[in-house]
Design a protein around this motif. Structure first.
Motif, PDB file in Angstrom:
ATOM      1  N   ALA A   1       0.857  -1.184   0.000  1.00  0.00           N
ATOM      2  CA  ALA A   1       0.000   0.000   0.000  1.00  0.00           C
ATOM      3  C   ALA A   1       0.883   1.220   0.000  1.00  0.00           C
ATOM      4  O   ALA A   1       2.047   1.181   0.396  1.00  0.00           O
ATOM      5  CB  ALA A   1      -0.915  -0.001   1.222  1.00  0.00           C
ATOM      6  N   ALA A   2       0.336   2.327  -0.489  1.00  0.00           N
ATOM      7  CA  ALA A   2       1.123   3.551  -0.615  1.00  0.00           C
ATOM      8  C   ALA A   2       0.321   4.726  -0.125  1.00  0.00           C
ATOM      9  O   ALA A   2      -0.904   4.673  -0.036  1.00  0.00           O
ATOM     10  CB  ALA A   2       1.517   3.763  -2.084  1.00  0.00           C
ATOM     11  N   PRO A   3       0.994   5.835   0.198  1.00  0.00           N
ATOM     12  CA  PRO A   3       0.268   7.049   0.541  1.00  0.00           C
ATOM     13  C   PRO A   3      -0.618   7.479  -0.608  1.00  0.00           C
ATOM     14  O   PRO A   3      -0.347   7.181  -1.770  1.00  0.00           O
ATOM     15  CB  PRO A   3       1.397   8.067   0.791  1.00  0.00           C
ATOM     16  CG  PRO A   3       2.612   7.246   1.065  1.00  0.00           C
ATOM     17  CD  PRO A   3       2.449   5.998   0.261  1.00  0.00           C
ATOM     18  N   MET A   4      -1.677   8.188  -0.287  1.00  0.00           N
ATOM     19  CA  MET A   4      -2.591   8.649  -1.323  1.00  0.00           C
ATOM     20  C   MET A   4      -1.900   9.637  -2.241  1.00  0.00           C
ATOM     21  O   MET A   4      -1.152  10.500  -1.816  1.00  0.00           O
ATOM     22  CB  MET A   4      -3.822   9.271  -0.672  1.00  0.00           C
ATOM     23  CG  MET A   4      -4.713   8.245  -0.003  1.00  0.00           C
ATOM     24  SD  MET A   4      -6.006   8.976   1.013  1.00  0.00           S
ATOM     25  CE  MET A   4      -5.097   9.429   2.475  1.00  0.00           C
ATOM     26  N   GLN A   5      -2.133   9.480  -3.548  1.00  0.00           N
ATOM     27  CA  GLN A   5      -1.502  10.292  -4.562  1.00  0.00           C
ATOM     28  C   GLN A   5      -2.567  10.874  -5.481  1.00  0.00           C
ATOM     29  O   GLN A   5      -3.720  10.494  -5.427  1.00  0.00           O
ATOM     30  CB  GLN A   5      -0.531   9.459  -5.397  1.00  0.00           C
ATOM     31  CG  GLN A   5       0.494   8.682  -4.579  1.00  0.00           C
ATOM     32  CD  GLN A   5       1.301   7.775  -5.474  1.00  0.00           C
ATOM     33  OE1 GLN A   5       1.824   8.206  -6.500  1.00  0.00           O
ATOM     34  NE2 GLN A   5       1.400   6.519  -5.111  1.00  0.00           N
ATOM     35  N   MET A   6      -2.121  11.754  -6.357  1.00  0.00           N
ATOM     36  CA  MET A   6      -2.989  12.264  -7.396  1.00  0.00           C
ATOM     37  C   MET A   6      -2.265  12.121  -8.731  1.00  0.00           C
ATOM     38  O   MET A   6      -1.051  12.020  -8.779  1.00  0.00           O
ATOM     39  CB  MET A   6      -3.318  13.743  -7.144  1.00  0.00           C
ATOM     40  CG  MET A   6      -4.165  13.966  -5.895  1.00  0.00           C
ATOM     41  SD  MET A   6      -5.785  13.206  -5.990  1.00  0.00           S
ATOM     42  CE  MET A   6      -6.631  14.350  -7.058  1.00  0.00           C
ATOM     43  N   PRO A   7      -2.983  12.082  -9.853  1.00  0.00           N
ATOM     44  CA  PRO A   7      -2.333  11.954 -11.140  1.00  0.00           C
ATOM     45  C   PRO A   7      -1.346  13.097 -11.384  1.00  0.00           C
ATOM     46  O   PRO A   7      -1.554  14.218 -10.936  1.00  0.00           O
ATOM     47  CB  PRO A   7      -3.489  12.025 -12.144  1.00  0.00           C
ATOM     48  CG  PRO A   7      -4.717  11.773 -11.362  1.00  0.00           C
ATOM     49  CD  PRO A   7      -4.428  12.186  -9.962  1.00  0.00           C
ATOM     50  N   ASP A   8      -0.273  12.811 -12.104  1.00  0.00           N
ATOM     51  CA  ASP A   8       0.707  13.839 -12.389  1.00  0.00           C
ATOM     52  C   ASP A   8       0.600  14.354 -13.818  1.00  0.00           C
ATOM     53  O   ASP A   8       1.423  15.141 -14.266  1.00  0.00           O
ATOM     54  CB  ASP A   8       2.125  13.313 -12.132  1.00  0.00           C
ATOM     55  CG  ASP A   8       2.436  12.038 -12.915  1.00  0.00           C
ATOM     56  OD1 ASP A   8       1.631  11.676 -13.799  1.00  0.00           O
ATOM     57  OD2 ASP A   8       3.472  11.412 -12.630  1.00  0.00           O
ATOM     58  N   ALA A   9      -0.422  13.886 -14.544  1.00  0.00           N
ATOM     59  CA  ALA A   9      -0.603  14.338 -15.923  1.00  0.00           C
ATOM     60  C   ALA A   9      -2.090  14.502 -16.196  1.00  0.00           C
ATOM     61  O   ALA A   9      -2.922  13.769 -15.676  1.00  0.00           O
ATOM     62  CB  ALA A   9      -0.004  13.333 -16.903  1.00  0.00           C
ATOM     63  N   GLY A  10      -2.425  15.488 -17.030  1.00  0.00           N
ATOM     64  CA  GLY A  10      -3.804  15.679 -17.430  1.00  0.00           C
ATOM     65  C   GLY A  10      -4.680  16.375 -16.423  1.00  0.00           C
ATOM     66  O   GLY A  10      -5.899  16.417 -16.574  1.00  0.00           O
ATOM     67  N   LEU A  11      -4.081  16.952 -15.381  1.00  0.00           N
ATOM     68  CA  LEU A  11      -4.881  17.600 -14.349  1.00  0.00           C
ATOM     69  C   LEU A  11      -5.691  18.762 -14.892  1.00  0.00           C
ATOM     70  O   LEU A  11      -6.753  19.079 -14.373  1.00  0.00           O
ATOM     71  CB  LEU A  11      -3.978  18.092 -13.217  1.00  0.00           C
ATOM     72  CG  LEU A  11      -3.363  17.027 -12.305  1.00  0.00           C
ATOM     73  CD1 LEU A  11      -2.364  17.663 -11.354  1.00  0.00           C
ATOM     74  CD2 LEU A  11      -4.437  16.308 -11.521  1.00  0.00           C
ATOM     75  N   ASP A  12      -5.200  19.399 -15.930  1.00  0.00           N
ATOM     76  CA  ASP A  12      -5.866  20.587 -16.446  1.00  0.00           C
ATOM     77  C   ASP A  12      -7.214  20.280 -17.083  1.00  0.00           C
ATOM     78  O   ASP A  12      -8.027  21.191 -17.276  1.00  0.00           O
ATOM     79  CB  ASP A  12      -4.960  21.310 -17.453  1.00  0.00           C
ATOM     80  CG  ASP A  12      -4.536  20.407 -18.603  1.00  0.00           C
ATOM     81  OD1 ASP A  12      -4.341  19.197 -18.370  1.00  0.00           O
ATOM     82  OD2 ASP A  12      -4.381  20.912 -19.721  1.00  0.00           O
ATOM     83  N   VAL A  13      -7.482  19.017 -17.428  1.00  0.00           N
ATOM     84  CA  VAL A  13      -8.753  18.677 -18.068  1.00  0.00           C
ATOM     85  C   VAL A  13      -9.765  18.107 -17.073  1.00  0.00           C
ATOM     86  O   VAL A  13     -10.903  17.839 -17.442  1.00  0.00           O
ATOM     87  CB  VAL A  13      -8.558  17.676 -19.230  1.00  0.00           C
ATOM     88  CG1 VAL A  13      -7.622  18.250 -20.277  1.00  0.00           C
ATOM     89  CG2 VAL A  13      -8.058  16.333 -18.731  1.00  0.00           C
ATOM     90  N   LEU A  14      -9.375  17.912 -15.830  1.00  0.00           N
ATOM     91  CA  LEU A  14     -10.307  17.403 -14.839  1.00  0.00           C
ATOM     92  C   LEU A  14     -11.328  18.488 -14.483  1.00  0.00           C
ATOM     93  O   LEU A  14     -11.045  19.680 -14.604  1.00  0.00           O
ATOM     94  CB  LEU A  14      -9.559  16.924 -13.603  1.00  0.00           C
ATOM     95  CG  LEU A  14      -8.628  15.731 -13.847  1.00  0.00           C
ATOM     96  CD1 LEU A  14      -7.902  15.344 -12.571  1.00  0.00           C
ATOM     97  CD2 LEU A  14      -9.388  14.538 -14.416  1.00  0.00           C
ATOM     98  N   PRO A  15     -12.533  18.117 -14.043  1.00  0.00           N
ATOM     99  CA  PRO A  15     -13.611  19.102 -13.879  1.00  0.00           C
ATOM    100  C   PRO A  15     -13.317  20.125 -12.793  1.00  0.00           C
ATOM    101  O   PRO A  15     -12.739  19.814 -11.758  1.00  0.00           O
ATOM    102  CB  PRO A  15     -14.823  18.241 -13.513  1.00  0.00           C
ATOM    103  CG  PRO A  15     -14.237  16.997 -12.934  1.00  0.00           C
ATOM    104  CD  PRO A  15     -12.976  16.751 -13.692  1.00  0.00           C
ATOM    105  N   GLN A  16     -13.760  21.350 -13.034  1.00  0.00           N
ATOM    106  CA  GLN A  16     -13.687  22.411 -12.039  1.00  0.00           C
ATOM    107  C   GLN A  16     -14.964  22.483 -11.207  1.00  0.00           C
ATOM    108  O   GLN A  16     -15.001  23.120 -10.165  1.00  0.00           O
ATOM    109  CB  GLN A  16     -13.426  23.757 -12.719  1.00  0.00           C
ATOM    110  CG  GLN A  16     -12.071  23.830 -13.400  1.00  0.00           C
ATOM    111  CD  GLN A  16     -10.940  23.624 -12.406  1.00  0.00           C
ATOM    112  OE1 GLN A  16     -10.782  24.393 -11.460  1.00  0.00           O
ATOM    113  NE2 GLN A  16     -10.150  22.580 -12.612  1.00  0.00           N
ATOM    114  N   CYS A  17     -16.015  21.812 -11.695  1.00  0.00           N
ATOM    115  CA  CYS A  17     -17.287  21.762 -10.968  1.00  0.00           C
ATOM    116  C   CYS A  17     -17.905  20.396 -11.194  1.00  0.00           C
ATOM    117  O   CYS A  17     -17.821  19.841 -12.302  1.00  0.00           O
ATOM    118  CB  CYS A  17     -18.235  22.859 -11.469  1.00  0.00           C
ATOM    119  SG  CYS A  17     -19.838  22.901 -10.597  1.00  0.00           S
ATOM    120  N   ILE A  18     -18.501  19.832 -10.137  1.00  0.00           N
ATOM    121  CA  ILE A  18     -19.171  18.544 -10.273  1.00  0.00           C
ATOM    122  C   ILE A  18     -20.539  18.629  -9.614  1.00  0.00           C
ATOM    123  O   ILE A  18     -20.710  19.284  -8.583  1.00  0.00           O
ATOM    124  CB  ILE A  18     -18.324  17.412  -9.646  1.00  0.00           C
ATOM    125  CG1 ILE A  18     -18.877  16.037 -10.021  1.00  0.00           C
ATOM    126  CG2 ILE A  18     -18.211  17.562  -8.125  1.00  0.00           C
ATOM    127  CD1 ILE A  18     -17.919  14.889  -9.735  1.00  0.00           C
TER     128      ILE A  18
END
Length: 247
Positions: A3-20
């Protein structure tokens, strides 16, 4: 299994939603209605987080599995439902079910599936931890336990300290949109985990209330059930792709 510490993607972040849009569906729906509801939200121009329940004891299975195989692993359910997404065979008679959809956008290509799993499950793991459920993300697959989804945690699934799987999911992409169907089991997150998950997925959260997220939704669900999910073709054991197993 690690198991590893929680991470976030390091690529494509700019296309993820700003509102959900967060919709806690107040209507327990039959299995095919839930599948149709998720698919319909994936065709919308907004990002959605839908959290929902089931009208009948149900087991779902991935696109290429069969109802007979699902029933052999989890007998006694009232419904055995083929999902549009992938993944293993899942018992919905316990746990919390949710769906995340990302809309098709011209010129936008979302990160690869492993990055999206990491993004969504990273947000979910943080929400669970904030609700008093210690958990981590796997960095590699656990030993294969068969088609029962919870018997075989895989990379980016959420597990507890003992390696017990707490959350898994299946995904599908179609015409640039993403549908992610997820389940939380083996723990009971405190009320409010849904809002925490939504906040982990986007800077802005729009809470949608009511039995329908938009006018005409229920009618569209029934139309899609009749034209797709309730058809003999969808429920054929071969699914038009392979012969039913014999003997």
């Amino acid at each position: 299994m690690e198991a590893a510490p929680m991470q976030m993607p390091d690529a494509g972040l700019d296309v993820l939603p700003q509102c959900i849009n967060l919709w806690i569906d107040p209507v327990p729906r039959a299995g095919w209605q839930n599948m149709a509801a998720d698919e319909l939200l994936s065709t919308r121009p907004e990002a959605w987080l839908r959290v929902y329940g089931w009208a009948l004891p149900a087991v779902s299975f991935g696109y290429f599995d069969t109802a007979s195989e699902a029933a052999s692993i989890f007998p006694g359910a009232r419904e055995y439902i083929r999902r549009w997404t992938g993944g293993g065979i899942v018992d919905h008679r316990k746990g919390c079910t949710y769906t995340v959809t990302l809309p098709a956008r011209e010129g936008v290509v979302y990160p690869m599936a492993d990055q999206l799993y990491l993004w969504i499950h990273g947000a979910l793991a943080k929400a669970l931890a904030a609700c008093g459920v210690p958990c981590t993300l796997l960095t590699e697959d656990a030993p294969d336990g068969g088609r029962a989804c919870w018997a075989s945690p895989v990379k980016s699934d959420i597990v507890d300290a003992a390696g017990q799987k707490l959350a898994g999911a299946g995904q599908r992409r179609r015409k640039g949109a993403v549908l992610h169907q997820g389940l939380i089991q083996e723990c009971t997150p405190a009320p409010g985990w849904e809002r925490l998950l939504a906040q982990g997925l986007a800077p802005r959260v729009n809470v949608v209330e009511g039995a329908e997220p938009f006018p005409g939704f229920d009618a569209a669900v029934e139309e899609l059930v009749a034209s797709k999910y309730a058809t003999a073709e969808w429920n054929d054991e071969s699914h038009g792709r392979r012969r039913p197993r014999r003997g």
